[in-house]
Design an enzyme around this catalytic site. Sequence first.
Site, PDB file in Angstrom:
ATOM      1  N   GLU A  89       0.832  -1.201   0.000  1.00 14.95           N
ATOM      2  CA  GLU A  89       0.000   0.000   0.000  1.00 14.95           C
ATOM      3  C   GLU A  89       0.867   1.252   0.000  1.00 14.95           C
ATOM      4  O   GLU A  89       1.885   1.319   0.690  1.00 14.95           O
ATOM      5  CB  GLU A  89      -0.903  -0.023   1.238  1.00 14.95           C
ATOM      6  CG  GLU A  89      -1.940   1.077   1.295  1.00 14.95           C
ATOM      7  CD  GLU A  89      -2.902   0.879   2.466  1.00 14.95           C
ATOM      8  OE1 GLU A  89      -3.461   1.888   2.931  1.00 14.95           O
ATOM      9  OE2 GLU A  89      -3.070  -0.266   2.915  1.00 14.95           O
ATOM     10  N   GLU A  93      -3.401  10.276   2.758  1.00 14.37           N
ATOM     11  CA  GLU A  93      -4.622  10.347   3.565  1.00 14.37           C
ATOM     12  C   GLU A  93      -4.734  11.738   4.181  1.00 14.37           C
ATOM     13  O   GLU A  93      -3.730  12.367   4.498  1.00 14.37           O
ATOM     14  CB  GLU A  93      -4.639   9.266   4.640  1.00 14.37           C
ATOM     15  CG  GLU A  93      -4.823   7.875   4.061  1.00 14.37           C
ATOM     16  CD  GLU A  93      -5.132   6.838   5.105  1.00 14.37           C
ATOM     17  OE1 GLU A  93      -6.283   6.346   5.138  1.00 14.37           O
ATOM     18  OE2 GLU A  93      -4.232   6.502   5.901  1.00 14.37           O
ATOM     19  N   TRP A 182     -14.015   7.923   4.241  1.00 15.31           N
ATOM     20  CA  TRP A 182     -14.432   6.885   5.179  1.00 15.31           C
ATOM     21  C   TRP A 182     -14.470   7.395   6.621  1.00 15.31           C
ATOM     22  O   TRP A 182     -13.796   8.353   6.973  1.00 15.31           O
ATOM     23  CB  TRP A 182     -13.555   5.647   5.050  1.00 15.31           C
ATOM     24  CG  TRP A 182     -12.084   5.825   5.325  1.00 15.31           C
ATOM     25  CD1 TRP A 182     -11.153   6.346   4.477  1.00 15.31           C
ATOM     26  CD2 TRP A 182     -11.376   5.457   6.511  1.00 15.31           C
ATOM     27  NE1 TRP A 182      -9.909   6.324   5.064  1.00 15.31           N
ATOM     28  CE2 TRP A 182     -10.013   5.781   6.306  1.00 15.31           C
ATOM     29  CE3 TRP A 182     -11.754   4.880   7.725  1.00 15.31           C
ATOM     30  CZ2 TRP A 182      -9.032   5.559   7.279  1.00 15.31           C
ATOM     31  CZ3 TRP A 182     -10.780   4.648   8.689  1.00 15.31           C
ATOM     32  CH2 TRP A 182      -9.435   4.979   8.449  1.00 15.31           C
ATOM     33  N   THR A 193      -7.512   4.642  16.252  1.00 16.27           N
ATOM     34  CA  THR A 193      -7.981   5.142  14.964  1.00 16.27           C
ATOM     35  C   THR A 193      -8.831   6.392  15.146  1.00 16.27           C
ATOM     36  O   THR A 193      -8.688   7.376  14.413  1.00 16.27           O
ATOM     37  CB  THR A 193      -8.790   4.055  14.242  1.00 16.27           C
ATOM     38  OG1 THR A 193      -7.945   2.926  13.997  1.00 16.27           O
ATOM     39  CG2 THR A 193      -9.332   4.557  12.909  1.00 16.27           C
TER      40      THR A 193
END
Length: 381
Positions: A89, A93, A182, A193
Site C-alpha cells: 500500500e 490520507e 471513510w 484510529t
Amino acid sequence: MTSLDNIQANTKYLGDPSKADWVSSGTPLQSPDKDSVILTLSEDGESSSGTLLASTTYVWYGKITAQLKTSRGQGVVSAFILLGDNKDEIDFEFVGTDLQTAQSNFYFQGITDYMNSKNLSVSGDDTFSDYHTYEIDWKPDQITWAVDGTTQRTLKKSDTMNKTDNQYHYPQTPSRVQLSLWPAGSSKNGKGTVDWSGGLINWSQQDPQQNGYYYAMFKEVDIECYDPPSEAKKSGDKSYVWTNTNAMESDVSITDNDTVLKSLLGSGEDMDKDYPNPSGTKSGSPQQTSEVATIPGLTGAGPGTDGSRGGDSGSGGSGGDSGGSQTSGGSGATSTGIGGFSQGDSGSGSSGTKSDAVKVERVVAGSMFAALMAFIGMMIL
C-alpha cells in the site's frame, strides 16, 4: 469531463474492464457542474460506511496523480492510495481536522509500522476549499510523494531492508488506484484510529446538516504506467498471476489467463461458479446473496495508534483484505477525468508507438493465499 457513466457498483461488477473503469461502494454523486465525482459519507443509509472508487485495472509501477478536494471535520478521512491484493500500500490520507496537511504512508503486505508515516504540507488554500494535485511516483527502486508539483518525500527501496526476515519491506506488487471517504471516527473503530482521525464524527456540523452527508470531490486522475520489472516472468499480456504465496515482486507472472467471472460467487479457483438454480427459477438468478464475495479493497485503512487499521468496520475505506482483482501494466500515459478513466491506447515505450489495448480482466474472491495460481488481475499493454 468527469461523470458517473463508467462507475459500476461492486455488487454487479464481474471483472470486465470494458463494462466499467471504476468499481464503487457507497454512494458516488455527480457535481452540479459535472466536472467532479463526489464521494459521500452519511450517518445512515448506503453511505454510512463512506464511499470508495477502485480502478478496475492495476498498475505495476507508475506515476499516479489525483486532483481533489478533501472533506473536513473530525473523524472524517479522505484518501488517495495504491493497494495491492497482498496489502502492499502507498497512501495519501487527509484527516478532516487538519486541512493544511497531507499524510503520506506506505505498508508492506499490510504490516503496520508507525515510523512509515510522514506529514506533507499543503500551501495556499486549504485541502477542503480548493483543488490540489497529489502525485505518487512509484518505481522499483524508490517512491516519491509530491503536492502541487513539489516533491516532498522520497523513499528508497534500499532503505527498507528488514534485518529480521531479510526482505525489503517495500510496496512492490501490482496495485489498484483507490479514492475514498471513510468514517475513521466511527464509534465502532478502535480508540487509536478515532484519536488519529481527530475524534468521533460530529453529525451536527455544517456539511452533513446542509447536504445530508460529508463529502470529498475528485476531479481528475492521471496514470502513467511504467514497464514491468525487466526480470518479470511473462507468457502473455492479459493478467497478473501469483506463482508463490510469498507474494513478492518476483512471484508475479504476466499471462494470457482470462479474467472474467461468471458470477460474484466466482474466484481464481472457480471462475465459472454461478448461483444455485432452485426449481422454478432461472439459471443464474442470485438466490443466495449472502454468499456473494466481497470485492477486493473495500475495507478501511489508517494508522491507528492502537494497532488498528482505520475502517475496522467500514466498506468505504482504503484498505483491502480479500484477494485478487485487476491491473494496468505497460508503459504509456492516461490522463482523463474520473468517469473517463481509460487504460486503452497506451504507449509502448520510448518509441512512442501505440498498441491495441487488451480489454479483459477479473475479480478474485477470498484469500489470495488460497491458491498459488490465483489471479492478481488484469493488465493492459
